[in-house]
Scaffold this motif. Structure first.
Motif, PDB file in Angstrom:
ATOM      1  N   PHE A 114      -5.246   2.149   2.872  1.00 55.33           N
ATOM      2  CA  PHE A 114      -4.706   3.597   2.985  1.00 55.33           C
ATOM      3  C   PHE A 114      -4.789   4.103   4.308  1.00 55.33           C
TER       4      PHE A 114
ATOM      5  N   SER B 143       0.759  -1.244  -0.043  1.00 56.10           N
ATOM      6  CA  SER B 143      -0.011  -0.033  -0.048  1.00 56.10           C
ATOM      7  C   SER B 143       1.002   1.134   0.132  1.00 56.10           C
ATOM      8  N   GLU B 144       2.028   1.097   0.780  1.00 52.32           N
ATOM      9  CA  GLU B 144       3.034   2.284   0.722  1.00 52.32           C
ATOM     10  C   GLU B 144       3.861   2.682  -0.470  1.00 52.32           C
TER      11      GLU B 144
ATOM     12  N   ILE C 144       2.191   9.676   4.032  1.00 53.52           N
ATOM     13  CA  ILE C 144       2.554  10.041   2.312  1.00 53.52           C
ATOM     14  C   ILE C 144       1.341  10.686   1.749  1.00 53.52           C
ATOM     15  N   VAL C 145      -0.038  10.081   2.286  1.00 58.29           N
ATOM     16  CA  VAL C 145      -1.286  10.759   1.691  1.00 58.29           C
ATOM     17  C   VAL C 145      -1.257  12.516   2.090  1.00 58.29           C
TER      18      VAL C 145
ATOM     19  N   LEU D 113       1.847   7.275  -6.481  1.00 59.43           N
ATOM     20  CA  LEU D 113       1.137   8.369  -6.672  1.00 59.43           C
ATOM     21  C   LEU D 113       1.754   9.756  -6.197  1.00 59.43           C
ATOM     22  N   LEU D 114       2.704   9.426  -5.141  1.00 64.13           N
ATOM     23  CA  LEU D 114       3.330  10.638  -4.873  1.00 64.13           C
ATOM     24  C   LEU D 114       4.419  11.289  -6.087  1.00 64.13           C
TER      25      LEU D 114
ATOM     26  N   PHE E 171       1.089   4.272  -2.945  1.00 64.78           N
ATOM     27  CA  PHE E 171       1.157   5.856  -2.534  1.00 64.78           C
ATOM     28  C   PHE E 171       2.285   6.573  -3.027  1.00 64.78           C
TER      29      PHE E 171
ATOM     30  N   SER F 129       1.230   5.002   4.908  1.00 63.44           N
ATOM     31  CA  SER F 129       0.464   5.345   3.855  1.00 63.44           C
ATOM     32  C   SER F 129       0.079   6.604   4.265  1.00 63.44           C
TER      33      SER F 129
END
Lengths: 155, 498
Positions: free
Chosen positions: B463, B143-144, B471-472, B150-151, B147, B468
């Protein structure tokens, strides 16, 4: 130089996002459609905000009596179109007469059209084609496309 | 890890590899000095030739080209006031006035010396940090990693020229392109419009060639004039040596700039351009004579040039350790990994430690080589900037089409080049980010893969894992940086008032 706020291009991007979203809806399985739906949906919302921003910026500029920043040089889009058409012409030549002949024709014709002397244009065409031919065979090791006309004759 | 460090060093010094690094450095210098075309478009043109070749040779070549392009770009900034790429713009501020005062050689000497030593220091700092980074990477869950991908996409989008929204939309478009064809974890194709060509996914090289090389060629030829006019600019060797020595006289300025360059370069999305301007700003702020900046002072050249090449080490570390490229150039390095059959992502440092270390050593050797070559070829560098774009278009258009055709020997690739050339010109004109699109496209397959892995391994609430969430939160804060800044300012003012 002022750079683009085009409502038309924003609308095109919005349309691409919407069309992708609709196409994703039609996909059969959940696993296939989930991410395209999420991504295109997010893209649609973002682009809608972008479009509103563009329209608001334009209105503000109009209220102030127009944007004072200098615009793009006159005739620049026409020149981009002309250069783009040369590329399209090169593609058409490859399709018809194959890579080798197309390279020779393109380099010679392009230089000549840009006011380079005939002798230099032809010499550049021959040398350029020979060099690219070597690049193809020795570096890339590819079989070049022979062109539709040669294919018709079975060569 | 220590074994890999030395194995990478020994590998780098193999004669064939040194020759490849030297060749990459020479190509990088000339491409860097060629304003308007740029290192990204140059590396794009090289991609088809590197496709499927030995990664041990291809990756050092690409890293050397990227690292050496900084040196070439700084020469044209100083001598002609035309930055070869965006980060070199900060060097123009004081470099060109020095040329006008007849001290161009001194400025070039200082720039090359600062760039070389900065590059080596940046790489050494990256190598020192690697053991810590590896420990962090090993703790990451699917999951991390999702993300982080996504980052990566959002980081390039948030610093895009046309603003965050246009940058993000470009990244989204890249992600959508990655969905074309067979998915990574499925057997039913999507968005192929009945085309057999698209079944095998949208091809990477033709898309990049169209977006960067094709677009730059059309724009350059469309501008209709040579990049610069012939000028009687000279750089005496004696002056260059004097300038090189002045970097050591300004050691603390160099040191501060290197640290800034390395840290800012390692931050995804900000990259070398941010690093050079921040370094220039701090040099001016901390100077006893800030007024002399802008009128041609040597410190104004040393600061951005040290930061510029030091940022390369930082950016390379982020790209190799987390799979997050901070710039278009690093995104192409990531694309190159895919083309030579290496899966990029957070496990690169763990799965290919020797190769990664070799890339770091390559960057520092290329920094030295490029300075030496630059010292020799400065007069010739000036000449290529006077070349009329019509010759470039005549020579490079066939190369672009050949490169695209060589990928799969299909005419479909040429159509993709044409379509993305048109789209690239439109995107550039209307301020959408081509780099963000390419990054979204490259990371798109990993985005989908890690999304499903995270969903299956960590459940639907993946998430909510702590890292996670961090990071979000980082993505949200950085996307709304101005909002956060003004809220913090209000809070601070309120407290100060109360």
């Amino acid at each position: 130089m002022k750079k683009g706020h085009s409502v038309y291009f924003d609308v095109l991007m919005l349309f691409i996002m919407a069309a992708t979203f609709v196409m994703a809806l039609d996909l059969e399985y959940f696993d296939l459609k989930l991410l395209p739906l999420m991504v295109s949906g997010a893209g649609f919302i973002l682009m809608a905000i972008g479009l509103v921003n563009t329209v608001r910026t334009r209105r503000k500029e109009a209220a102030k009596g127009g944007d004072e920043r200098p615009g793009p040089p006159a005739g620049i889009y026409f020149r981009y179109l002309r250069e783009g058409l040369w590329m399209v012409g090169f593609f058409a030549a490859i399709f018809l007469v194959g890579f080798s002949a197309a390279m020779l024709i393109f380099i010679t014709a392009y230089l000549k059209a840009n006011r380079v002397a005939w002798a230099v244009s032809i010499a550049a065409g021959i040398i350029g084609t020979a060099a690219l031919f070597c690049v193809c065979y020795y570096l890339l090791e590819v079989q070049l496309y022979p062109g539709l006309i040669l294919k018709q004759f079975g060569i | 890890m220590l074994n890999a460090l030395f194995a990478g060093l020994i590998d780098t010094f193999e004669p064939l590899r040194l020759a490849v690094i030297a060749f990459g450095s020479i190509v990088g210098i000339f491409i860097g000095a060629l304003p308007g075309f740029g290192p990204v478009a140059g590396l794009t043109l090289a991609l088809p030739f590197l496709y499927g070749k030995d990664p041990q040779l291809v990756l050092p070549f690409a890293v050397a080209l990227g690292s050496a392009s900084y040196a070439g770009a700084s020469v044209s900034s100083i001598m002609l006031n035309i930055p070869g790429d965006a980060p070199a713009a900060a060097t123009c501020i004081d470099g060109y006035p020095m040329t006008r005062k007849g001290q161009g050689g001194r400025a070039i000497g200082a720039a090359l010396s600062a760039s070389t030593t900065g590059g080596i220091a940046g790489v050494l700092m990256a190598i020192i940090v690697i053991p810590v980074v590896v420990k962090v990477v090993l703790t990451l869950h699917m999951s991390e990693i999702f993300f982080l991908v996504l980052l990566g996409i959002s980081s390039l989008a948030m610093v895009a020229q046309g603003g965050k929204i246009k940058g993000l939309v470009s990244g989204v478009l890249g992600l959508l392109l990655a969905f074309v064809g067979f998915p990574r974890m499925g057997s039913i194709p999507r968005f192929t419009f009945g085309s057999e060509y698209l079944l095998a996914n949208m091809p990477l090289i033709p898309v990049i060639l169209g977006l960067f090389a094709g677009t730059e060629l059309v724009k350059l030829a469309g501008s209709g004039e040579a990049i610069s006019r012939p000028q009687a600019v000279t750089a005496p060797r004696q002056q260059m040596l004097q300038g090189a020595g002045e970097v050591f006289e300004n050691f603390w300025l160099w040191f501060r700039s290197v640290i800034i360059g390395y840290i800012v370069g390692a931050l995804p999305g900000i990259g070398a351009t941010g690093a050079t301007f921040i370094a220039y700003g701090q040099a001016k702020q901390m100077s006893k004579e800030p007024d002399k900046y802008g009128s041609g002072c040597i410190e104004g050249v040393i600061a951005p040039e040290s930061a510029n090449n030091a940022s390369y080490g930082g950016a390379l570390l982020t790209t190799l350790s987390f799979g997050i490229p901070g710039s278009a150039g690093m995104a192409l390095i990531l694309a190159l990994f895919i083309l030579v059959g290496i899966v990029p992502g957070p496990r690169m440092l763990i799965d290919y430690p020797e190769l990664c270390f070799m890339m770091f050593w390559t960057a520092s050797i290329a920094a030295v080589m490029s300075s030496v070559f630059c010292f020799i070829v400065v007069p010739y560098l000036m000449k290529i900037t006077t070349l009329h774009p019509k010759y470039l278009l005549a020579a490079l258009t066939p190369l672009v089409f050949l490169g695209a055709f060589a990928v799969d020997e299909s005419m479909g690739s040429l159509v993709v080049v044409l379509v993305f050339t048109v789209f690239g010109v439109l995107m550039d004109e209307f301020d959408f980010s081509r780099s963000a699109l390419v990054l979204g496209f490259i990371l798109g397959t990993f985005f989908e893969k890690y999304f499903w892995l995270a969903l299956r391994l960590d459940g639907p609430l993946f998430f909510l894992r702590p890292i996670s969430l961090v990071i979000v939160a980082f993505i949200v804060v950085s996307l709304n940086f101005n909002l956060v800044k003004s809220a913090a300012k209000r809070l601070f003012l309120k407290k100060a008032g109360g």
